[in-house]
Design a protein around this motif. Sequence first.
Motif, PDB file in Angstrom:
ATOM      1  N   GLU A 143       0.819  -1.210   0.000  1.00 52.16           N
ATOM      2  CA  GLU A 143       0.000   0.000   0.000  1.00 52.16           C
ATOM      3  C   GLU A 143       0.853   1.260   0.000  1.00 52.16           C
ATOM      4  O   GLU A 143       0.491   2.269  -0.585  1.00 52.16           O
ATOM      5  N   SER A 165      -8.092   4.507   0.736  1.00 46.95           N
ATOM      6  CA  SER A 165      -6.859   4.432   1.529  1.00 46.95           C
ATOM      7  C   SER A 165      -6.544   5.783   2.165  1.00 46.95           C
ATOM      8  O   SER A 165      -6.080   5.848   3.301  1.00 46.95           O
ATOM      9  N   TRP A 166      -6.771   6.865   1.430  1.00 42.88           N
ATOM     10  CA  TRP A 166      -6.564   8.217   1.960  1.00 42.88           C
ATOM     11  C   TRP A 166      -7.427   8.417   3.217  1.00 42.88           C
ATOM     12  O   TRP A 166      -6.954   8.865   4.258  1.00 42.88           O
ATOM     13  N   VAL A 186       2.007   2.585  -3.585  1.00 43.83           N
ATOM     14  CA  VAL A 186       1.083   3.034  -4.632  1.00 43.83           C
ATOM     15  C   VAL A 186       1.425   4.472  -5.021  1.00 43.83           C
ATOM     16  O   VAL A 186       1.607   5.331  -4.157  1.00 43.83           O
ATOM     17  N   ALA A 187       1.540   4.716  -6.327  1.00 38.19           N
ATOM     18  CA  ALA A 187       1.884   6.055  -6.814  1.00 38.19           C
ATOM     19  C   ALA A 187       0.776   7.047  -6.453  1.00 38.19           C
ATOM     20  O   ALA A 187      -0.400   6.676  -6.355  1.00 38.19           O
ATOM     21  N   ASP A 190      -0.778   9.392  -8.058  1.00 38.74           N
ATOM     22  CA  ASP A 190      -1.908   9.567  -8.981  1.00 38.74           C
ATOM     23  C   ASP A 190      -2.857   8.366  -8.988  1.00 38.74           C
ATOM     24  O   ASP A 190      -3.960   8.441  -9.528  1.00 38.74           O
ATOM     25  N   LYS A 191      -2.408   7.259  -8.363  1.00 38.99           N
ATOM     26  CA  LYS A 191      -3.282   6.067  -8.319  1.00 38.99           C
ATOM     27  C   LYS A 191      -3.757   5.770  -6.896  1.00 38.99           C
ATOM     28  O   LYS A 191      -4.435   4.785  -6.655  1.00 38.99           O
ATOM     29  N   PHE A 192      -3.345   6.601  -5.947  1.00 41.34           N
ATOM     30  CA  PHE A 192      -3.663   6.318  -4.537  1.00 41.34           C
ATOM     31  C   PHE A 192      -5.181   6.377  -4.320  1.00 41.34           C
ATOM     32  O   PHE A 192      -5.818   7.405  -4.577  1.00 41.34           O
ATOM     33  N   PRO A 193      -5.814   5.274  -3.842  1.00 44.55           N
ATOM     34  CA  PRO A 193      -7.280   5.243  -3.734  1.00 44.55           C
ATOM     35  C   PRO A 193      -7.799   6.149  -2.608  1.00 44.55           C
ATOM     36  O   PRO A 193      -7.183   6.228  -1.544  1.00 44.55           O
TER      37      PRO A 193
END
Length: 173
Positions: A110, A122-123, A113-114, A116-119
């Motif tokens: 987790e 998850s944030w 994850v880059a 621009d792809k961070f969900p």
Amino acid sequence: MRSGKIDVKKLFDLSGRVVVLTGASGLLGTQYAIGLSQAGANVVLADIDYNRCNQLARDLQKKYGVDPLPVRVDITSKQSIKKMISQTIKKFSKIDVLVNNAVYPESKKERLVAFDKFPLLSWNKALAVNITSMFLSCQEVSRIMLRQKNGVIINVSSIYGLVAADQRIYGNS
Ligand SMILES: NC(=O)c1ccc[n+]([C@@H]2O[C@H](COP(=O)([O-])OP(=O)(O)OC[C@H]3O[C@@H](n4cnc5c(N)ncnc54)[C@H](O)[C@@H]3O)[C@@H](O)[C@H]2O)c1
């Protein structure tokens, strides 16, 4: 208790103190638990990962003669925090120190994850574990500390709370 050539208890004696440590089974949490136990504290090993806390409790008891308490807690849940506190008070009748140390994301996968792809999911979980949980646990534990008229709360942060990371350090990881 001696650690190498240093007598930890001469430097820092916490005999009989009760320390609630969140994220106790993590990388740094485990080290804090060892250091606190060397100094004589009874550590409440609080983490969402109960099995590792349970094993750590056995090791600390055996090695340092302290009385650790492994507790499963989800620090994003007020109910779960309340349960952790009541288990602690039931066993020790007090809380001298709270160390807010748990952190999200837990897995390396987790973390990698880059941006621009961070969900978003998850944030939101990161905010819940890393920020809101501190508010919740400080609020709940402070009630005990106000009643006791003493207590210490330590909120663990990161240098990256103050300065931006130099990504060159991390290469392609
Ligand atoms: N490791 C480092 O290099 C470093 C550097 C600077 C700051 N820090 C800070 O130190 C603290 C600990 O970092 P670490 O590297 O040991 O992290 P880690 O990922 O190894 O451990 C975090 C622990 O928190 C637990 N946890 C996650 N979500 C939880 C939840 N909802 N309820 C209860 N427990 C939960 C995990 O199970 C895990 O055991 C963090 O606050 C971090 O920001 C670490």
